[in-house]
Design a protein around this motif. Structure first.
Motif, PDB file in Angstrom:
ATOM      1  N   ASN A  21      70.294  54.534  60.188  1.00  0.00           N
ATOM      2  CA  ASN A  21      70.068  53.773  59.272  1.00  0.00           C
ATOM      3  C   ASN A  21      68.972  52.760  59.506  1.00  0.00           C
ATOM      4  N   LEU A  22      68.735  52.204  60.931  1.00  0.00           N
ATOM      5  CA  LEU A  22      67.778  51.335  61.088  1.00  0.00           C
ATOM      6  C   LEU A  22      66.452  51.917  60.708  1.00  0.00           C
ATOM      7  N   MET A  23      66.385  53.353  60.909  1.00  0.00           N
ATOM      8  CA  MET A  23      65.214  53.889  60.778  1.00  0.00           C
ATOM      9  C   MET A  23      64.784  54.284  59.289  1.00  0.00           C
ATOM     10  N   ASP A  24      65.944  54.643  58.657  1.00  0.00           N
ATOM     11  CA  ASP A  24      65.665  54.955  57.042  1.00  0.00           C
ATOM     12  C   ASP A  24      65.524  53.562  56.487  1.00  0.00           C
ATOM     13  N   ALA A  25      65.982  52.448  56.969  1.00  0.00           N
ATOM     14  CA  ALA A  25      65.942  51.211  56.316  1.00  0.00           C
ATOM     15  C   ALA A  25      64.510  50.805  56.411  1.00  0.00           C
ATOM     16  N   SER A  26      64.093  50.947  57.516  1.00  0.00           N
ATOM     17  CA  SER A  26      62.721  50.581  58.006  1.00  0.00           C
ATOM     18  C   SER A  26      61.770  51.337  57.308  1.00  0.00           C
ATOM     19  N   THR A  27      61.998  52.507  57.155  1.00  0.00           N
ATOM     20  CA  THR A  27      61.119  53.480  56.351  1.00  0.00           C
ATOM     21  C   THR A  27      60.984  52.819  54.730  1.00  0.00           C
ATOM     22  N   ALA A  28      62.072  52.690  54.359  1.00  0.00           N
ATOM     23  CA  ALA A  28      62.236  52.064  52.940  1.00  0.00           C
ATOM     24  C   ALA A  28      61.723  50.625  52.907  1.00  0.00           C
ATOM     25  N   ILE A  29      61.703  50.095  53.977  1.00  0.00           N
ATOM     26  CA  ILE A  29      61.472  48.490  54.152  1.00  0.00           C
ATOM     27  C   ILE A  29      62.392  47.627  53.261  1.00  0.00           C
ATOM     28  N   ASP A  30      63.789  48.097  53.825  1.00  0.00           N
ATOM     29  CA  ASP A  30      64.839  47.570  52.959  1.00  0.00           C
ATOM     30  C   ASP A  30      65.398  46.569  54.142  1.00  0.00           C
ATOM     31  N   ARG A  50      58.794  39.575  58.685  1.00  0.00           N
ATOM     32  CA  ARG A  50      58.376  40.073  59.783  1.00  0.00           C
ATOM     33  C   ARG A  50      58.552  41.526  59.991  1.00  0.00           C
ATOM     34  N   LEU A  51      59.900  41.858  59.447  1.00  0.00           N
ATOM     35  CA  LEU A  51      60.132  43.353  59.298  1.00  0.00           C
ATOM     36  C   LEU A  51      59.315  43.974  58.271  1.00  0.00           C
ATOM     37  N   GLU A  52      58.807  43.503  57.018  1.00  0.00           N
ATOM     38  CA  GLU A  52      57.946  43.993  56.438  1.00  0.00           C
ATOM     39  C   GLU A  52      56.465  44.248  57.146  1.00  0.00           C
ATOM     40  N   TRP A  53      56.198  43.331  57.889  1.00  0.00           N
ATOM     41  CA  TRP A  53      54.827  43.498  58.511  1.00  0.00           C
ATOM     42  C   TRP A  53      54.917  44.558  59.554  1.00  0.00           C
ATOM     43  N   ILE A  54      55.885  44.646  60.509  1.00  0.00           N
ATOM     44  CA  ILE A  54      56.281  45.610  61.351  1.00  0.00           C
ATOM     45  C   ILE A  54      56.343  46.881  60.776  1.00  0.00           C
ATOM     46  N   CYS A  55      56.800  47.334  59.603  1.00  0.00           N
ATOM     47  CA  CYS A  55      56.998  48.530  58.908  1.00  0.00           C
ATOM     48  C   CYS A  55      55.782  48.936  58.425  1.00  0.00           C
ATOM     49  N   LEU A  56      55.056  48.141  57.948  1.00  0.00           N
ATOM     50  CA  LEU A  56      53.597  48.494  57.181  1.00  0.00           C
ATOM     51  C   LEU A  56      52.658  48.639  58.253  1.00  0.00           C
ATOM     52  N   ASP A  57      52.885  48.125  59.465  1.00  0.00           N
ATOM     53  CA  ASP A  57      51.953  48.391  60.553  1.00  0.00           C
ATOM     54  C   ASP A  57      52.101  49.829  61.284  1.00  0.00           C
ATOM     55  N   TYR A  58      53.473  50.112  61.515  1.00  0.00           N
ATOM     56  CA  TYR A  58      53.665  51.428  62.030  1.00  0.00           C
ATOM     57  C   TYR A  58      53.398  52.444  61.192  1.00  0.00           C
ATOM     58  N   GLN A  59      53.747  52.343  59.767  1.00  0.00           N
ATOM     59  CA  GLN A  59      53.741  53.387  58.711  1.00  0.00           C
ATOM     60  C   GLN A  59      52.204  53.605  58.725  1.00  0.00           C
ATOM     61  N   SER A  60      51.235  52.509  58.639  1.00  0.00           N
ATOM     62  CA  SER A  60      49.845  52.917  58.563  1.00  0.00           C
ATOM     63  C   SER A  60      49.384  53.476  59.773  1.00  0.00           C
ATOM     64  N   THR A  61      49.917  53.487  60.851  1.00  0.00           N
ATOM     65  CA  THR A  61      49.190  53.785  62.312  1.00  0.00           C
ATOM     66  C   THR A  61      49.573  55.023  62.755  1.00  0.00           C
ATOM     67  N   LYS A  62      50.948  55.159  62.799  1.00  0.00           N
ATOM     68  CA  LYS A  62      51.779  56.356  63.325  1.00  0.00           C
ATOM     69  C   LYS A  62      52.516  57.109  62.036  1.00  0.00           C
ATOM     70  N   GLY A  63      52.704  56.811  60.989  1.00  0.00           N
ATOM     71  CA  GLY A  63      53.356  57.704  60.201  1.00  0.00           C
ATOM     72  C   GLY A  63      54.639  57.168  59.997  1.00  0.00           C
ATOM     73  N   PHE A  64      55.563  57.996  59.999  1.00  0.00           N
ATOM     74  CA  PHE A  64      57.081  57.961  59.733  1.00  0.00           C
ATOM     75  C   PHE A  64      57.799  58.616  60.894  1.00  0.00           C
ATOM     76  N   PHE A  65      58.849  58.038  61.387  1.00  0.00           N
ATOM     77  CA  PHE A  65      59.844  58.649  62.179  1.00  0.00           C
ATOM     78  C   PHE A  65      59.995  59.953  61.999  1.00  0.00           C
ATOM     79  N   ALA A  66      60.042  60.747  63.356  1.00  0.00           N
ATOM     80  CA  ALA A  66      60.298  62.196  63.198  1.00  0.00           C
ATOM     81  C   ALA A  66      61.485  62.351  64.218  1.00  0.00           C
ATOM     82  N   LYS A  67      61.338  63.463  64.802  1.00  0.00           N
ATOM     83  CA  LYS A  67      62.410  63.726  65.805  1.00  0.00           C
ATOM     84  C   LYS A  67      62.742  62.851  66.806  1.00  0.00           C
ATOM     85  N   ARG A  68      64.102  62.670  66.746  1.00  0.00           N
ATOM     86  CA  ARG A  68      64.509  61.627  67.967  1.00  0.00           C
ATOM     87  C   ARG A  68      65.500  62.520  68.999  1.00  0.00           C
ATOM     88  N   GLU A  69      65.206  62.403  70.224  1.00  0.00           N
ATOM     89  CA  GLU A  69      65.866  63.124  71.371  1.00  0.00           C
ATOM     90  C   GLU A  69      66.462  62.128  72.317  1.00  0.00           C
TER      91      GLU A  69
END
Length: 116
Positions: A21-30, A50-69
């Protein structure tokens, strides 16, 4: 049963849906969905802006969350820290995703979370 007394599989049955949920919500910036499982303390330190800034920053530099192990669960007397290897869609290599869960009033809540 106290979270720190549970097996890794039992801890993950609690932690994975919360982290999903945290990752999906940050992807959606919800913001509201992102903080729904936060402790009062954690809600007080993360503003919507602050959440909006964090999300826009990682999305523009790293993309979106992928596999988690899953890597490990570190049990403490009052909390459990869960650590995963985390991938991103546009950034090679592995990152660390971590979340600290506490139990308050019969609920499991996030008291710290970070991907770095």
């Amino acid at each position: 049963m106290d979270l720190s007394q549970k097996s890794d599989a039992e801890i993950l049955s609690v932690a994975n849906p919360i982290m999903d949920n945290l990752m999906d919500a940050s992807t959606a910036i919800d913001y509201e969905r992102h903080i729904r499982d936060f402790t009062t303390r954690l809600k007080s330190v993360l503003s919507k802006e602050r959440l909006e800034w964090i999300c826009l920053d990682y999305q523009s530099t790293k993309g979106f969350f992928a596999k988690r192990e899953f890597v490990a669960a570190f049990r403490r007397s009052e909390s459990v820290a869960v650590v995963w290897k985390q991938g991103f869609t546009n950034q090679p290599g592995k990152f660390v995703a971590e979340m600290v869960l506490v139990q308050q009033d019969g609920k499991y809540l996030v008291d710290h979370v970070m991907v770095f």
